[in-house]
Design an enzyme around this catalytic site. Structure first.
Site, mmCIF file in Angstrom:
data_model
loop_
_atom_site.group_PDB
_atom_site.id
_atom_site.type_symbol
_atom_site.label_atom_id
_atom_site.label_comp_id
_atom_site.label_asym_id
_atom_site.label_seq_id
_atom_site.Cartn_x
_atom_site.Cartn_y
_atom_site.Cartn_z
ATOM 1 N N LYS A 110 0.827 -1.219 0.000
ATOM 2 C CA LYS A 110 0.000 0.000 0.000
ATOM 3 C C LYS A 110 0.854 1.258 0.000
ATOM 4 O O LYS A 110 0.506 2.241 -0.648
ATOM 5 C CB LYS A 110 -0.949 -0.005 1.207
ATOM 6 N N LYS A 192 -4.446 -11.506 -6.259
ATOM 7 C CA LYS A 192 -5.540 -11.848 -5.364
ATOM 8 C C LYS A 192 -6.837 -11.201 -5.852
ATOM 9 O O LYS A 192 -6.805 -10.080 -6.374
ATOM 10 C CB LYS A 192 -5.158 -11.263 -4.000
ATOM 11 N N LYS A 195 -11.218 -6.017 -3.762
ATOM 12 C CA LYS A 195 -12.259 -5.004 -3.929
ATOM 13 C C LYS A 195 -11.776 -3.885 -4.839
ATOM 14 O O LYS A 195 -12.566 -3.260 -5.533
ATOM 15 C CB LYS A 195 -12.600 -4.389 -2.565
HETATM 16 P P1 TYM Z 1 -10.286 -7.090 4.485
HETATM 17 O O1 TYM Z 1 -11.426 -6.168 4.720
HETATM 18 O O2 TYM Z 1 -9.293 -6.724 3.448
HETATM 19 O O3 TYM Z 1 -10.798 -8.542 4.131
HETATM 20 C C1 TYM Z 1 -11.763 -9.202 4.907
HETATM 21 C C2 TYM Z 1 -11.511 -10.686 4.974
HETATM 22 O O4 TYM Z 1 -11.534 -11.274 3.675
HETATM 23 C C3 TYM Z 1 -10.336 -12.023 3.458
HETATM 24 N N1 TYM Z 1 -9.994 -11.925 2.029
HETATM 25 C C4 TYM Z 1 -9.815 -12.993 1.223
HETATM 26 N N2 TYM Z 1 -9.868 -14.315 1.462
HETATM 27 C C5 TYM Z 1 -9.635 -15.139 0.415
HETATM 28 N N3 TYM Z 1 -9.339 -14.687 -0.833
HETATM 29 C C6 TYM Z 1 -9.272 -13.369 -1.117
HETATM 30 N N4 TYM Z 1 -8.993 -12.945 -2.332
HETATM 31 C C7 TYM Z 1 -9.510 -12.449 -0.051
HETATM 32 N N5 TYM Z 1 -9.513 -11.095 0.028
HETATM 33 C C8 TYM Z 1 -9.802 -10.802 1.308
HETATM 34 C C9 TYM Z 1 -9.304 -11.362 4.338
HETATM 35 O O5 TYM Z 1 -8.228 -12.223 4.625
HETATM 36 C C10 TYM Z 1 -10.128 -11.028 5.565
HETATM 37 O O6 TYM Z 1 -10.247 -12.141 6.409
HETATM 38 N N6 TYM Z 1 -7.159 -6.026 8.249
HETATM 39 C C11 TYM Z 1 -8.344 -6.777 7.891
HETATM 40 C C12 TYM Z 1 -9.558 -6.424 8.726
HETATM 41 C C13 TYM Z 1 -9.360 -6.508 10.205
HETATM 42 C C14 TYM Z 1 -9.363 -7.703 10.969
HETATM 43 C C15 TYM Z 1 -9.187 -7.273 12.326
HETATM 44 C C16 TYM Z 1 -9.485 -9.051 10.658
HETATM 45 C C17 TYM Z 1 -9.200 -5.457 11.054
HETATM 46 N N7 TYM Z 1 -9.104 -5.923 12.343
HETATM 47 C C18 TYM Z 1 -9.131 -8.192 13.361
HETATM 48 C C19 TYM Z 1 -9.420 -9.975 11.709
HETATM 49 C C20 TYM Z 1 -9.250 -9.544 13.039
HETATM 50 C C21 TYM Z 1 -8.685 -6.492 6.439
HETATM 51 O O7 TYM Z 1 -8.294 -5.484 5.911
HETATM 52 O O8 TYM Z 1 -9.529 -7.390 5.868
#
Ligand code: TYM
Length: 327
Positions: A110, A192, A195
């Site tokens: 990022k 990957k 979004k």
């Molecule tokens: P975020 O919002 O980017 O994604 C949410 C969840 O989706 C999973 N994910 C995927 N899994 C499989 N294939 C993909 N292509 C894919 N893209 C996204 C992510 O691994 C995630 O589980 N930092 C985190 C949010 C967060 C969080 C936390 C998670 C903040 N605090 C505490 C767990 C515990 C994030 O940006 O996820």
């Protein structure tokens, strides 16, 4: 077991988020104490529109509920409504080294995109994530593969804090799905599914049948015409095969057997059919929830915040005491 996880309220939630995270959440909510958060404070580390954020937060809550999170079993709440997340984040800043943060893959990617304009929140982002998790004495964190490194850092932070100030935090573990922890882009299986990726790289949970059909039709495939799981040599078909299996609730092996001798064209038609069928109930439920947005959905979030607040406020007192801060 206490479970915690979250998704950022940015962009449209896609089948990668579903397979990597939400599908696991749904399974876990039956037998565990689950807390599912909408992490708005993480979302503001990227460019965003303040006018649209509130809407995105409620939309994300709707996704959770429409996809099958049961508010009677799991607490659903908005991160910024529980102030202890930011308070604990500050405390944990003092036991985290800058070097550890600079090594995080997500930060590197990022900040590279932002060049010199990367904000400090982007660097400190995993500390806030550690605070989210540790605040609730979380044991298990169901996430996709891209978050594994952040959970490992959370473990290190917890261990360091415990060593310094005495046992305070549980050491959490990441829980990844066996297959589908990293769903790849439909446009390029080296990237990957995301979004913010190229148009058509992802299927949103609420895409209509026609959009799903078009996206699957234009998804890249591999050279020969054989359907088998071989991520190294056949990354595109392997990815589609995982998606197919996850939505059919069968193993990849079972899918391979079912699809023996089937052409890519027919496979894509079958995949479209499975996705359209599986996502239809989500779209239907969302329509119902949209009508009850103001009362029902907001009520669920306020109940979730109350529950989270009760847990967080007692934990923060313990942390403050251990750190020698006056309570
Ligand atoms: P975020 O919002 O980017 O994604 C949410 C969840 O989706 C999973 N994910 C995927 N899994 C499989 N294939 C993909 N292509 C894919 N893209 C996204 C992510 O691994 C995630 O589980 N930092 C985190 C949010 C967060 C969080 C936390 C998670 C903040 N605090 C505490 C767990 C515990 C994030 O940006 O996820």
């Amino acid at each position: 077991m206490r479970i915690f996880s979250g998704i950022q309220p940015t962009g449209e939630i896609h089948i990668g988020n579903y397979i990597g995270a939400i599908k696991q959440w749904i399974k876990l909510q039956n037998e565990n104490e689950c807390i599912y958060c909408i992490v708005d404070l993480h979302a503001i580390t990227s460019d965003y529109s303040p006018e649209e954020l509130k809407e995105s937060i409620i939309n994300t809550a709707i996704v959770y509920l429409a996809a099958g999170i049961d508010p009677e079993r799991a607490s659903v709440f908005v991160q910024s409504e529980v102030k202890e997340h930011t308070e604990l984040c500050w405390y944990l800043n003092t036991v985290t080294s800058i070097g550890e943060l600079e090594r995080m893959t997500q930060y590197k990617e990022k900040s590279k995109a932002k060049k010199k304009r990367a904000n400090a929140g982007l660097l400190n982002y995993p500390i806030l994530q550690a605070a989210d998790i540790l605040l609730y004495d979380t044991e298990l964190v169901p996430v996709g593969e891209d978050q594994k490194q952040h959970i490992e850092l959370s473990r290190d932070i917890a261990k360091k804090f415990n060593k310094h100030f005495g046992k305070t935090f549980k050491i959490p573990k990441a829980k990844l799905p066996e297959k589908g922890a990293r769903i790849m882009s439909l446009k390029n299986p080296k990237n990957k599914m995301s979004k913010s990726g190229k148009k058509g790289n992802a299927i949103s949970l609420f895409d209509d049948p026609k959009t799903i059909e078009e996206k699957i039709k234009s998804a890249v495939t591999d050279t020969d015409n054989k359907i088998c799981y071989d991520p190294k040599n056949k990354p595109a078909i392997s990815n589609l095969l995982v998606i197919y299996s996850e939505f059919k609730n069968q193993t990849v092996k079972e899918s391979e057997k079912e699809l023996e001798g089937v052409s890519y064209k027919i496979f894509k038609e079958k995949l479209t059919e499975v996705l359209v069928e599986s996502l239809a109930p989500f779209r239907k439920k969302r329509k119902e929830l949209e009508k009850r947005r103001e009362v029902y959905v907001e009520e669920i979030l306020s109940r979730g915040a109350k529950r989270a607040n009760a847990l967080a406020s007692s934990k923060i007192v313990e942390v403050r005491r251990k750190m020698g801060l006056i309570n």
